[in-house]
Design a protein around this motif. Sequence first.
Motif, PDB file in Angstrom:
ATOM      1  N   ASP A  87      12.787  -3.988   2.069  1.00 30.37           N
ATOM      2  CA  ASP A  87      13.532  -3.157   2.998  1.00 30.37           C
ATOM      3  C   ASP A  87      14.021  -1.914   2.259  1.00 30.37           C
ATOM      4  N   ALA A  88      14.812  -1.088   2.939  1.00 27.18           N
ATOM      5  CA  ALA A  88      15.216   0.186   2.347  1.00 27.18           C
ATOM      6  C   ALA A  88      16.166   0.021   1.164  1.00 27.18           C
ATOM      7  N   THR A  89      16.779  -1.158   1.006  1.00 22.98           N
ATOM      8  CA  THR A  89      17.657  -1.398  -0.134  1.00 22.98           C
ATOM      9  C   THR A  89      16.905  -1.957  -1.333  1.00 22.98           C
ATOM     10  N   GLY A  90      15.619  -2.275  -1.141  1.00 26.79           N
ATOM     11  CA  GLY A  90      14.827  -2.860  -2.207  1.00 26.79           C
ATOM     12  C   GLY A  90      14.729  -4.366  -2.155  1.00 26.79           C
ATOM     13  N   ALA A  91      15.366  -4.983  -1.169  1.00 23.73           N
ATOM     14  CA  ALA A  91      15.318  -6.434  -1.045  1.00 23.73           C
ATOM     15  C   ALA A  91      13.968  -6.869  -0.484  1.00 23.73           C
ATOM     16  N   VAL A  92      13.404  -7.939  -1.048  1.00 21.75           N
ATOM     17  CA  VAL A  92      12.144  -8.490  -0.558  1.00 21.75           C
ATOM     18  C   VAL A  92      12.394  -9.196   0.763  1.00 21.75           C
ATOM     19  N   ILE A  93      11.500  -9.008   1.738  1.00 26.72           N
ATOM     20  CA  ILE A  93      11.649  -9.654   3.032  1.00 26.72           C
ATOM     21  C   ILE A  93      10.472 -10.602   3.272  1.00 26.72           C
ATOM     22  N   ALA A  94      10.683 -11.518   4.220  1.00 28.65           N
ATOM     23  CA  ALA A  94       9.701 -12.580   4.468  1.00 28.65           C
ATOM     24  C   ALA A  94       8.517 -12.115   5.303  1.00 28.65           C
ATOM     25  N   GLU A  95       8.667 -11.022   6.046  1.00 24.72           N
ATOM     26  CA  GLU A  95       7.592 -10.541   6.919  1.00 24.72           C
ATOM     27  C   GLU A  95       6.572  -9.764   6.088  1.00 24.72           C
ATOM     28  N   THR A  96       5.717 -10.507   5.373  1.00 18.21           N
ATOM     29  CA  THR A  96       4.795  -9.910   4.404  1.00 18.21           C
ATOM     30  C   THR A  96       3.498  -9.423   5.028  1.00 18.21           C
ATOM     31  N   GLY A  97       3.258  -9.766   6.305  1.00 20.40           N
ATOM     32  CA  GLY A  97       1.942  -9.539   6.866  1.00 20.40           C
ATOM     33  C   GLY A  97       0.986 -10.609   6.378  1.00 20.40           C
ATOM     34  N   SER A  98      -0.206 -10.649   6.965  1.00 17.59           N
ATOM     35  CA  SER A  98      -1.182 -11.696   6.641  1.00 17.59           C
ATOM     36  C   SER A  98      -2.585 -11.123   6.610  1.00 17.59           C
ATOM     37  N   ARG A  99      -3.477 -11.886   5.974  1.00 20.42           N
ATOM     38  CA  ARG A  99      -4.892 -11.532   5.999  1.00 20.42           C
ATOM     39  C   ARG A  99      -5.734 -12.804   6.002  1.00 20.42           C
ATOM     40  N   ARG A 100      -6.800 -12.753   6.745  1.00 21.12           N
ATOM     41  CA  ARG A 100      -7.766 -13.847   6.791  1.00 21.12           C
ATOM     42  C   ARG A 100      -9.093 -13.252   7.207  1.00 21.12           C
ATOM     43  N   GLY A 101     -10.108 -13.399   6.382  1.00 19.31           N
ATOM     44  CA  GLY A 101     -11.391 -12.786   6.700  1.00 19.31           C
ATOM     45  C   GLY A 101     -11.243 -11.281   6.828  1.00 19.31           C
ATOM     46  N   LEU A 102     -11.699 -10.740   7.938  1.00 22.28           N
ATOM     47  CA  LEU A 102     -11.596  -9.295   8.179  1.00 22.28           C
ATOM     48  C   LEU A 102     -10.387  -8.920   9.023  1.00 22.28           C
ATOM     49  N   ALA A 103      -9.509  -9.889   9.299  1.00 25.52           N
ATOM     50  CA  ALA A 103      -8.313  -9.635  10.104  1.00 25.52           C
ATOM     51  C   ALA A 103      -7.088  -9.458   9.213  1.00 25.52           C
ATOM     52  N   THR A 104      -6.299  -8.429   9.507  1.00 27.85           N
ATOM     53  CA  THR A 104      -5.041  -8.181   8.796  1.00 27.85           C
ATOM     54  C   THR A 104      -3.971  -7.829   9.822  1.00 27.85           C
ATOM     55  N   GLY A 105      -2.718  -8.024   9.421  1.00 27.16           N
ATOM     56  CA  GLY A 105      -1.633  -7.669  10.322  1.00 27.16           C
ATOM     57  C   GLY A 105      -0.329  -7.486   9.584  1.00 27.16           C
ATOM     58  N   THR A 106       0.554  -6.667  10.161  1.00 25.55           N
ATOM     59  CA  THR A 106       1.885  -6.423   9.599  1.00 25.55           C
ATOM     60  C   THR A 106       2.904  -6.406  10.720  1.00 25.55           C
ATOM     61  N   PHE A 107       4.151  -6.718  10.387  1.00 29.53           N
ATOM     62  CA  PHE A 107       5.215  -6.568  11.363  1.00 29.53           C
ATOM     63  C   PHE A 107       5.741  -5.128  11.400  1.00 29.53           C
ATOM     64  N   PHE A 108       5.490  -4.349  10.359  1.00 35.72           N
ATOM     65  CA  PHE A 108       5.982  -2.969  10.380  1.00 35.72           C
ATOM     66  C   PHE A 108       4.933  -2.046  10.990  1.00 35.72           C
ATOM     67  N   HIS A 109       5.413  -0.968  11.575  1.00 36.53           N
ATOM     68  CA  HIS A 109       4.565   0.096  12.117  1.00 36.53           C
ATOM     69  C   HIS A 109       4.422   1.173  11.037  1.00 36.53           C
ATOM     70  N   LEU A 110       3.196   1.458  10.668  1.00 32.43           N
ATOM     71  CA  LEU A 110       2.929   2.422   9.606  1.00 32.43           C
ATOM     72  C   LEU A 110       3.340   3.841  10.015  1.00 32.43           C
ATOM     73  N   ILE A 111       4.059   4.519   9.114  1.00 30.82           N
ATOM     74  CA  ILE A 111       4.432   5.913   9.331  1.00 30.82           C
ATOM     75  C   ILE A 111       3.689   6.826   8.365  1.00 30.82           C
ATOM     76  N   ALA A 112       3.646   6.454   7.088  1.00 29.20           N
ATOM     77  CA  ALA A 112       2.974   7.303   6.092  1.00 29.20           C
ATOM     78  C   ALA A 112       2.710   6.491   4.842  1.00 29.20           C
ATOM     79  N   GLU A 113       1.784   6.990   4.024  1.00 26.21           N
ATOM     80  CA  GLU A 113       1.514   6.393   2.714  1.00 26.21           C
ATOM     81  C   GLU A 113       2.145   7.269   1.650  1.00 26.21           C
ATOM     82  N   ASP A 114       2.767   6.644   0.665  1.00 25.51           N
ATOM     83  CA  ASP A 114       3.306   7.419  -0.449  1.00 25.51           C
ATOM     84  C   ASP A 114       2.191   8.169  -1.144  1.00 25.51           C
ATOM     85  N   ARG A 115       2.471   9.393  -1.516  1.00 21.88           N
ATOM     86  CA  ARG A 115       1.455  10.216  -2.182  1.00 21.88           C
ATOM     87  C   ARG A 115       1.329   9.812  -3.649  1.00 21.88           C
TER      88      ARG A 115
END
Length: 436
Positions: A408-436
């Motif tokens: 999260d924004a304070t640096g604390a690790v959260i449980a909503e890590t997203g998942s992957r299996r085969g060619l499927a991936t998912g996240t609970f967060f909505h992507l805004i940007a990638e760090d340069r």
Amino acid sequence: MPAGLVISAPASGVGKTTLTLALARAWRNRGLNVQCFKSGPDYIDPAFHAAATARASVNVDSWAMDRGTIAHLVNRGADADVVLAEGSMGLFDGVAARGVSGTGATADIAEMLGWPVLLVIDPSGQAQTAAAIAAGLRDYRPGVRLAGVVLNRVASPRHEDLVRRALNDAGIAVFGALPRHAEISLPKRHLGLVQAEEQAEIGKLIDEAARFVVEHVDLDAVLRSAAGWSPQPAANGLNVTPPGQRIALARDAAFSFVYPHMLEAWRAAGAEISTFSPLADEAPDASADVCWLPGGYPELHAGKIAANARFRSGLRAFADTRPVHGECGGYMVLGTALTDADGIRHDMTGLLGLETSFAKRRMHLGYRLAALAAPMPGHQAGARLRGHEFHYSTIVAQPDTPLAVVHDATGAVIAETGSRRGLATGTFFHLIAEDR
């Protein structure tokens, strides 16, 4: 030269969106070109802005975006007469730890762009104290300038007079006072306003809001208070890589939470987007090379999604050979099951083992910084992605390999890590940007 203005308030729920829409439509009715923006990670309000102005609105976010990206996005207002940036929450509300160019507060955008702030103040249950609040906001941060105040939900002429006198004594301009007016209330649900595309009468509602504001607010004085703004050359554009060359995008009332700047960036990079509706039992375009399921309200349509065999089988067939990614609600639909608010368990597509429940409601809200442990469409392992999470669903099971280490924004690790299996991936967060 465009005139720039930020519309903010001491808190959420005071009437920022309604006033923004009303001013935008009123000025447009006078023949002015109006460009709106949304400060912060709100993916619902830009569609209302577009309905009011007939111009696409995008988000600008100081926690997730650098100054060059913000300048690039804001420059779309270069040909407008008036540019309005609607704030989120209270004027100075952001996170505790600074992000890329700020804390995500509306005040960051106001200071960065040099635009004065029009405050919406709801003096319900108070009188002169409203002036103390406005004066405190005016003086809290030297780089943020206050243009003046519009009072909202004023109880009576006597109430208005008390508040006006106190504000005048504090040297704060009052541009108008709006009595309570239920006819211009925007309907809400658990994640915010009911979406603009779901409201058949949204045009009439905005027209009524504009008419009401014209009667009670000095639009000329508000316009004079705005700052003349010369767009600055942006050193860079959006740092967004499309997830594929041809993207099948789920798009309907259950899958609608997409940041407009993301879609624009995909198209600007040469990607083609074809939309399909899971609620209409449509499968993703077979010619696409990636499928993207955004967030939305699958919990309100879980029974229909579970019953739509063509969508479910088509998505599973697609995922046999090509990547599929889901964000938040889209991630939930990629999972095994979703339990709705009535406690009814609905089978989802089963591409991931995730199981979620809306019957066990708990709010998850905040910025997210994810370090990818494996690739996802458009991003390589090791990429640092900035996004935002807002939902009420609870994880019942998340058995697959984590997609990322998420803080999260304070640096604390959260449980909503997203998942992957085969060619499927998912996240609970909505992507805004990638760090340069």
